[in-house]
Design an enzyme around this catalytic site. Structure first.
Site, PDB file in Angstrom:
ATOM      1  N   ALA B  75     -41.947  62.160  43.756  1.00 32.36           N
ATOM      2  CA  ALA B  75     -40.792  61.595  44.463  1.00 32.36           C
ATOM      3  C   ALA B  75     -39.498  62.314  44.101  1.00 32.36           C
ATOM      4  O   ALA B  75     -38.594  62.424  44.931  1.00 32.36           O
ATOM      5  CB  ALA B  75     -40.679  60.100  44.181  1.00 32.36           C
ATOM      6  N   THR B  76     -39.384  62.802  42.888  1.00 31.41           N
ATOM      7  CA  THR B  76     -38.166  63.517  42.510  1.00 31.41           C
ATOM      8  C   THR B  76     -37.987  64.749  43.398  1.00 31.41           C
ATOM      9  O   THR B  76     -36.911  64.996  43.949  1.00 31.41           O
ATOM     10  CB  THR B  76     -38.199  63.918  41.030  1.00 31.41           C
ATOM     11  OG1 THR B  76     -38.088  62.738  40.237  1.00 31.41           O
ATOM     12  CG2 THR B  76     -37.053  64.868  40.681  1.00 31.41           C
ATOM     13  N   ASN B 155     -36.216  50.605  41.093  1.00 28.67           N
ATOM     14  CA  ASN B 155     -37.210  50.812  40.039  1.00 28.67           C
ATOM     15  C   ASN B 155     -36.990  49.958  38.796  1.00 28.67           C
ATOM     16  O   ASN B 155     -37.921  49.730  38.033  1.00 28.67           O
ATOM     17  CB  ASN B 155     -37.260  52.294  39.651  1.00 28.67           C
ATOM     18  CG  ASN B 155     -35.890  52.851  39.359  1.00 28.67           C
ATOM     19  OD1 ASN B 155     -34.981  52.782  40.184  1.00 28.67           O
ATOM     20  ND2 ASN B 155     -35.714  53.384  38.175  1.00 28.67           N
ATOM     21  N   GLN B 183     -41.268  53.226  44.853  1.00 31.07           N
ATOM     22  CA  GLN B 183     -41.678  51.955  44.249  1.00 31.07           C
ATOM     23  C   GLN B 183     -42.123  50.914  45.271  1.00 31.07           C
ATOM     24  O   GLN B 183     -42.529  49.823  44.880  1.00 31.07           O
ATOM     25  CB  GLN B 183     -40.530  51.386  43.411  1.00 31.07           C
ATOM     26  CG  GLN B 183     -40.132  52.253  42.220  1.00 31.07           C
ATOM     27  CD  GLN B 183     -41.144  52.223  41.091  1.00 31.07           C
ATOM     28  OE1 GLN B 183     -42.263  51.711  41.231  1.00 31.07           O
ATOM     29  NE2 GLN B 183     -40.764  52.768  39.944  1.00 31.07           N
ATOM     30  N   ALA B 204     -47.424  59.514  44.013  1.00 28.59           N
ATOM     31  CA  ALA B 204     -48.798  59.011  43.882  1.00 28.59           C
ATOM     32  C   ALA B 204     -48.994  58.138  42.644  1.00 28.59           C
ATOM     33  O   ALA B 204     -49.743  57.169  42.666  1.00 28.59           O
ATOM     34  CB  ALA B 204     -49.775  60.192  43.833  1.00 28.59           C
ATOM     35  N   CYS B 328     -30.164  50.933  23.212  1.00 28.27           N
ATOM     36  CA  CYS B 328     -30.834  51.478  22.043  1.00 28.27           C
ATOM     37  C   CYS B 328     -32.169  52.124  22.377  1.00 28.27           C
ATOM     38  O   CYS B 328     -32.715  52.858  21.582  1.00 28.27           O
ATOM     39  CB  CYS B 328     -31.028  50.395  20.989  1.00 28.27           C
ATOM     40  SG  CYS B 328     -29.487  49.996  20.180  1.00 28.27           S
TER      41      CYS B 328
END
EC number: 2.8.1.7
Lengths: 137, 404
Positions: B75-76, B155, B183, B204, B328
């Site tokens: 997806a990126t 997400n 998503q 995928a 954190c």
């Protein structure tokens, strides 16, 4: 985040968790940090007539390192004089707990907490001494 | 019970055994290992056949034409190809883009990159429920707007945007519309015959397929064109060069086939597990759901446990694999930008956990988690000076904290 065994030990079995009456003259309270930053420490010391810290309690909202730093500190300050306690350095805490670089600020916060508690105790007693003088006059 | 129990299906999913089986048939010398681009022999033809079947399986999931599917590495890459591809191809038409503050970094960073190239980007603020409305999009569209990019399901919080309605707005104003559906695909119905979406990104590994493969839907009618980001052998009709990874694509195709067949039953089961989790948390004070409760995918719950810090909570929950919006747990020491954009204060962002259940989660898993969460929250509140103050009736917002 991979923590050292010492951090995990203090986190799993924190020492000296609790709260003292902060209006008690023999108690000094230091509260440092901010919720928005993700950590708040409250450290309290009980000081005897000889100026020795005979008990210490803490509560901490924060990550594992913050909890461990304050737990360790309560162990270290017991039996020490106020000056000795106030001279504990964050680097000693960070070294003892093997804190990773991104967690050094937790040890700084612990150092600030004990300094604040000692200062609070001294402020209370500075007022006592002044009022004692006033009564004497 | 395998510990830690996996409650992070939003991060990634294990590959379904049926998918792994299909993939393994495309690797060895005796299997379907050929290069789908080899036109001169049977090895190539068979690989091409497998890849084209997979393409059809992806298209079927979203009611699209197989010719509208471009394979990518995930997806990126799909987001990059869609956004930069449109921006560059249509730069003479306009240099303004619209997106939202809570998009995935693959969209936000791509937009930042375009800003450095001289494009202008409007970042819409979602409501406190995490939703971007069609009205907001309509208001933000200008004469020179070329692309709107809004995610289908967020997400971190699992909230669903009404992309059908946003699509209507974009089409009416003749602006291209890209949707990151990494998503949502396989969790909720997507019908690209009906929805006016021009580009849609898929991954995928969020639907029990392998990592390293995804797809970009590129609409044919009305046609949209892209400037390629990856140059080479002219694969994927010139939009994305690079030898097709048969086993990966076959894996994604099979994963899509399975979710298409099983999605409705599966989401009912998963929704019941999420509800069991949520009901089990009701006896803990000061627990808040982040984002809209109703408009969300079934399996996810993002909750804040007030007066408890997220990282220490995760340490206490070492038997559970969950993620946190706490600073954190991030390298940057900044709390989640998504939760911040919803208007959550830093404390609540620090106290947040994301639980996402999936195909292999059982009721026993949820019950085990609930027992652990109760123990951990009790322990950490016992340790928390903020909880003391809350219990003593102190208003924490009135205290002057020394920020550090």
């Amino acid at each position: 985040m991979a923590y050292s065994d010492k951090v995990m030990d203090h986190y799993d079995n924190p020492r000296n968790v609790g709260k003292m009456d902060d209006t008690d003259d023999s108690v000094g309270t230091g509260m440092v940090g901010a919720p928005a930053c993700g950590d708040v420490m409250r450290l309290q010391i009980k000081v005897n007539a000889a100026g020795i810290i005979e008990d210490a309690k803490f509560k901490t909202y924060g990550c594992g390192s913050a909890i461990a730093s304050s737990s360790l500190l309560t162990e270290w300050v017991k039996g020490r004089t106020l000056d000795e306690a106030a001279s504990i350095k964050n680097t000693e805490i960070a070294e003892e707990l093997a804190l990773p670089p991104v967690k050094i600020h937790c040890s700084v916060l612990a150092e600030d907490a004990i300094k604040a508690a000692v200062k609070d105790f001294r402020t209370k007693h500075a007022a006592d001494q002044q009022s004692a003088v006033a009564v004497g006059e | 019970m395998k510990l830690p129990i996996y409650f992070d299906y939003a991060a990634t999913t294990p590959v379904d055994p049926r998918v792994a089986q299909k993939m393994s048939e495309c690797l060895l010398a005796e299997g379907n290992f050929g290069n789908p681009a080899s036109r001169s022999h049977k090895y190539g033809w068979e690989a091409e056949e497998a890849v084209e079947l997979a393409r059809r399986q992806v298209a079927d999931l979203i009611n699209a034409d197989p010719r509208e599917i471009v394979w990518t590495s995930g997806a990126t890459e799909s987001d990059n190809l869609a956004i930069k591809g449109v921006a560059h191809f249509y730069k003479n038409k306009g240099k303004h883009l619209i997106t939202s503050r809570i998009e995935h970094k693959a969209v936000l960073d791509t937009c930042r990159h375009l800003e450095r190239e001289g494009f202008e980007v409007t970042y819409l603020e979602p409501g406190s429920d995490g939703i971007v409305t069609p009205e907001q999009v309509a208001e933000a569209i200008r004469e020179d707007t070329v692309l709107v990019s809004i995610m289908h399901v967020n997400n971190e919080i699992g909230v669903i945007n009404d992309i059908a309605a946003i699509g209507e707005v974009c089409r009416a104003k003749k602006v291209f519309f890209h949707v990151d559906a990494a998503q949502s695909a396989g969790k909720i119905d997507i019908d690209l015959e009906a929805m006016k979406v021009d580009l849609m990104s898929f991954s995928a590994h969020k639907m029990y397929g392998p990592k390293g493969v995804g797809a970009l839907y590129v609409r044919r009618k009305p046609r949209i064109r892209l400037e390629a980001q990856m140059h080479g052998g002219g694969h994927e009709r010139g939009m994305r060069s690079g030898t097709l990874a048969t086993h990966q694509l076959v894996g994604m195709g099979e994963a899509c086939r399975i979710v298409k067949a099983e999605m409705h039953d599966e989401q009912i089961r998963i929704g019941a597990l999420r509800e069991r989790l949520w009901q089990g948390l009701q006896d803990i004070e000061e627990v808040h759901v982040n984002g809209s409760f109703d408009k969300r995918v079934p399996g996810w719950l993002n909750v804040s446990f007030n007066y408890v810090e997220g990282e220490s909570l995760i340490m206490s929950l070492s038997d559970l694999a969950v993620s946190s919006g706490s600073a954190c747990t991030s390298a940057s020491l900044e709390p989640s930008y998504v939760l911040r954009a919803l208007g959550l204060n830093d404390e609540m962002a620090h106290s947040s956990l994301r639980f996402s259940v999936g195909r292999f989660t059982s009721e026993d898993d949820v019950d085990y988690a609930l027992a652990k969460i109760h123990l951990a929250v009790d322990k950490l509140r016992e340790l928390s000076p903020l909880w003391d103050m809350y219990k003593d009736g102190v208003d924490l917002t009135k205290i002057e904290w020394a920020a550090h």
